[in-house]
Design a protein around this motif. Structure first.
Motif, PDB file in Angstrom:
ATOM      1  N   HIS A 148      -1.446   8.008  -6.050  1.00 45.28           N
ATOM      2  CA  HIS A 148      -2.311   6.832  -6.068  1.00 45.28           C
ATOM      3  C   HIS A 148      -3.776   7.232  -5.909  1.00 45.28           C
ATOM      4  O   HIS A 148      -4.663   6.608  -6.486  1.00 45.28           O
ATOM      5  CB  HIS A 148      -1.919   5.860  -4.955  1.00 45.28           C
ATOM      6  N   GLU A 202      -8.594  -0.461  -3.697  1.00 44.79           N
ATOM      7  CA  GLU A 202      -7.275   0.102  -3.421  1.00 44.79           C
ATOM      8  C   GLU A 202      -7.372   1.493  -2.807  1.00 44.79           C
ATOM      9  O   GLU A 202      -6.513   1.899  -2.021  1.00 44.79           O
ATOM     10  CB  GLU A 202      -6.444   0.113  -4.699  1.00 44.79           C
ATOM     11  N   ARG A 206       7.094   8.652  -0.140  1.00 44.86           N
ATOM     12  CA  ARG A 206       6.151   7.531  -0.281  1.00 44.86           C
ATOM     13  C   ARG A 206       4.724   7.986  -0.001  1.00 44.86           C
ATOM     14  O   ARG A 206       3.776   7.532  -0.659  1.00 44.86           O
ATOM     15  CB  ARG A 206       6.537   6.392   0.667  1.00 44.86           C
ATOM     16  N   ASN A 207       4.564   8.875   0.968  1.00 40.71           N
ATOM     17  CA  ASN A 207       3.219   9.352   1.291  1.00 40.71           C
ATOM     18  C   ASN A 207       2.631  10.188   0.153  1.00 40.71           C
ATOM     19  O   ASN A 207       1.433  10.078  -0.148  1.00 40.71           O
ATOM     20  CB  ASN A 207       3.249  10.174   2.580  1.00 40.71           C
ATOM     21  N   ALA A 223      -5.739   2.378   0.826  1.00 39.06           N
ATOM     22  CA  ALA A 223      -4.871   3.531   1.049  1.00 39.06           C
ATOM     23  C   ALA A 223      -5.271   4.315   2.292  1.00 39.06           C
ATOM     24  O   ALA A 223      -4.451   5.011   2.892  1.00 39.06           O
ATOM     25  CB  ALA A 223      -4.898   4.453  -0.179  1.00 39.06           C
ATOM     26  N   THR A 259       0.805  -1.215   0.000  1.00 43.96           N
ATOM     27  CA  THR A 259       0.000   0.000   0.000  1.00 43.96           C
ATOM     28  C   THR A 259       0.843   1.272   0.000  1.00 43.96           C
ATOM     29  O   THR A 259       0.598   2.192  -0.780  1.00 43.96           O
ATOM     30  CB  THR A 259      -0.937   0.024   1.223  1.00 43.96           C
ATOM     31  N   LEU A 260       1.842   1.342   0.854  1.00 40.03           N
ATOM     32  CA  LEU A 260       2.615   2.570   0.998  1.00 40.03           C
ATOM     33  C   LEU A 260       3.966   2.521   0.295  1.00 40.03           C
ATOM     34  O   LEU A 260       4.393   3.508  -0.301  1.00 40.03           O
ATOM     35  CB  LEU A 260       2.822   2.888   2.484  1.00 40.03           C
ATOM     36  N   ASP A 261       4.657   1.381   0.381  1.00 45.01           N
ATOM     37  CA  ASP A 261       5.985   1.292  -0.228  1.00 45.01           C
ATOM     38  C   ASP A 261       5.932   0.976  -1.713  1.00 45.01           C
ATOM     39  O   ASP A 261       6.891   1.213  -2.440  1.00 45.01           O
ATOM     40  CB  ASP A 261       6.831   0.230   0.488  1.00 45.01           C
ATOM     41  N   GLY A 262       4.809   0.405  -2.172  1.00 45.16           N
ATOM     42  CA  GLY A 262       4.675   0.068  -3.592  1.00 45.16           C
ATOM     43  C   GLY A 262       5.665  -0.972  -4.071  1.00 45.16           C
ATOM     44  O   GLY A 262       6.084  -0.956  -5.238  1.00 45.16           O
ATOM     45  N   GLU A 316       3.425   9.896  -3.014  1.00 43.70           N
ATOM     46  CA  GLU A 316       3.122   8.938  -4.074  1.00 43.70           C
ATOM     47  C   GLU A 316       1.870   8.134  -3.742  1.00 43.70           C
ATOM     48  O   GLU A 316       1.035   7.867  -4.612  1.00 43.70           O
ATOM     49  CB  GLU A 316       4.311   7.994  -4.278  1.00 43.70           C
ATOM     50  N   GLY A 317       1.729   7.757  -2.478  1.00 49.51           N
ATOM     51  CA  GLY A 317       0.604   6.918  -2.089  1.00 49.51           C
ATOM     52  C   GLY A 317      -0.709   7.670  -1.993  1.00 49.51           C
ATOM     53  O   GLY A 317      -1.725   7.231  -2.531  1.00 49.51           O
ATOM     54  N   TYR A 318      -0.684   8.843  -1.326  1.00 48.45           N
ATOM     55  CA  TYR A 318      -1.931   9.552  -1.065  1.00 48.45           C
ATOM     56  C   TYR A 318      -2.335  10.491  -2.204  1.00 48.45           C
ATOM     57  O   TYR A 318      -3.517  10.623  -2.515  1.00 48.45           O
ATOM     58  CB  TYR A 318      -1.829  10.340   0.249  1.00 48.45           C
TER      59      TYR A 318
END
Length: 338
Positions: free
Chosen positions: A327, A140, A319-320, A144, A103-106, A322-324
């Motif tokens: 993504h 997904e 990472r945050n 997240a 989820t966070l590190d991809g 990219e994730g929040y």
């Protein structure tokens, strides 16, 4: 999945502390995933009807005042759909790994193992394809939200604040002996009282984090998604506050990120102050978040630049974002490339 075990707790903020939250996590997935419903181009719809199993480890850890989500679970659920002609379909879905790493590190992609339990027909097959194409995007988006929900619900149980209280009046100097002495208690209070000196402003050594992504959308549409209070929750999946005028405040991800707008140049650039509402973000410290939109004939490249990230947190913050952010936009079907 390896789980770090707690070390000696001689100094709370410098050693591992873990909290097992498996039962709470199962309830969270059962409550949040069954709220998912997606629709097709016509009147077709598919929804998650039940979460039958959540198996694995879920913990929240703390080391050096930093909260870390530690989880790796397999989720089994049931889905159903209904076509415009009334035909119904149902099936099962297994997601073998929902974890911090995915989820966070991809570090890998989600895997979806589908089963159709209804007898095949043309309308049933159409619903099955709708489920396979659009349910993962909605799922997904929910996955997240899970790490933030862990910290919001359980973070206070592990966080030990080392900062003095900033509420109320300053503390008066007190003599412990005279506090219990009747004679001294009768003595009039002195006109001047000693007060604690104001806290010194902490100098924060910082760095800059940059993330770039390409989206299949026009720049003006993305600009609106970033600033319109009514549209922001579409991709953040959380409450937001936004008045897109210089000097006005904004709040994203249910209050997880706050700041003020510095300047807006629609649809090319947004400049904001940016502060993470976390126990390990320096108190009172603000970074500067610049979103630059560059439109081409078929897509828009977005450059996120966060200037003022505390040293040592660059990888986590990247990472945050990219994730929040990336993504989140990807989850609503815009498509992106990191």
């Amino acid at each position: 999945m390896s789980v770090v075990q707690p070390m000696s707790n001689t100094t709370a903020n410098w050693h591992w502390k873990n909290k097992n939250i498996g039962p709470w996590a199962r309830q969270w997935f059962q409550r949040e995933l069954v709220a998912i419903t997606i629709t097709g181009d016509g009147d077709e719809s598919v929804q998650v009807t039940g979460v039958t199993d959540v198996d694995g480890d879920v913990e929240l850890g703390q080391r050096k005042s930093k909260l870390i989500t530690i989880y790796d679970v397999k989720i089994e659920l049931e889905w159903s759909g209904k076509a415009s002609d009334g035909t119904e379909a149902s099936g099962k879905l297994v997601i073998p790994e929902v974890s911090h790493e995915v989820t966070l590190d991809g570090l890998s992609e989600y895997t979806y193992n589908w089963t159709l339990t209804t007898k095949k027909s043309k309308p049933v097959d159409s619903l099955y394809q709708l489920a396979r194409q659009r349910l993962p995007v909605a799922l997904e988006a929910k996955f997240a939200e899970f790490p933030a929900a862990i910290i919001e619900t359980h973070g206070k149980d592990l966080t030990v604040s080392s900062e003095p209280s900033r509420t109320g009046t300053p503390v008066q100097a007190t003599d412990a002996t005279s506090a219990t002495s009747t004679a001294t208690a009768a003595t009039p209070a002195p006109k001047s009282v000693a007060r604690s000196p104001p806290p010194k402003k902490t100098t924060v050594n910082t760095s800059t984090v940059e993330v770039e992504a390409t989206f299949m959308a026009a720049a003006d549409d993305l600009f609106s998604l970033f600033t319109d209070e009514r549209r922001i929750p579409i991709w953040t999946r959380a409450p937001a506050k936004s008045d897109p005028t210089p000097g006005s405040e904004y709040s994203l991800f249910g209050g997880g990120v706050k700041g003020k707008y510095v300047s807006l140049d629609a649809p090319k650039q947004i400049v904001q102050t940016w502060s993470l509402q976390s126990s390990d973000w320096p108190s009172g410290h603000e970074a500067t978040f610049t979103t630059t939109l560059i439109q081409s004939s078929e897509s828009t490249t977005v450059k996120f630049t966060l200037k003022g990230v505390p040293l040592g947190r660059e990888d986590e913050i990247k990472r945050n974002i990219e994730g929040y952010y990336v993504h989140g936009l990807k989850s609503i079907g815009l498509g992106s490339e990191l």
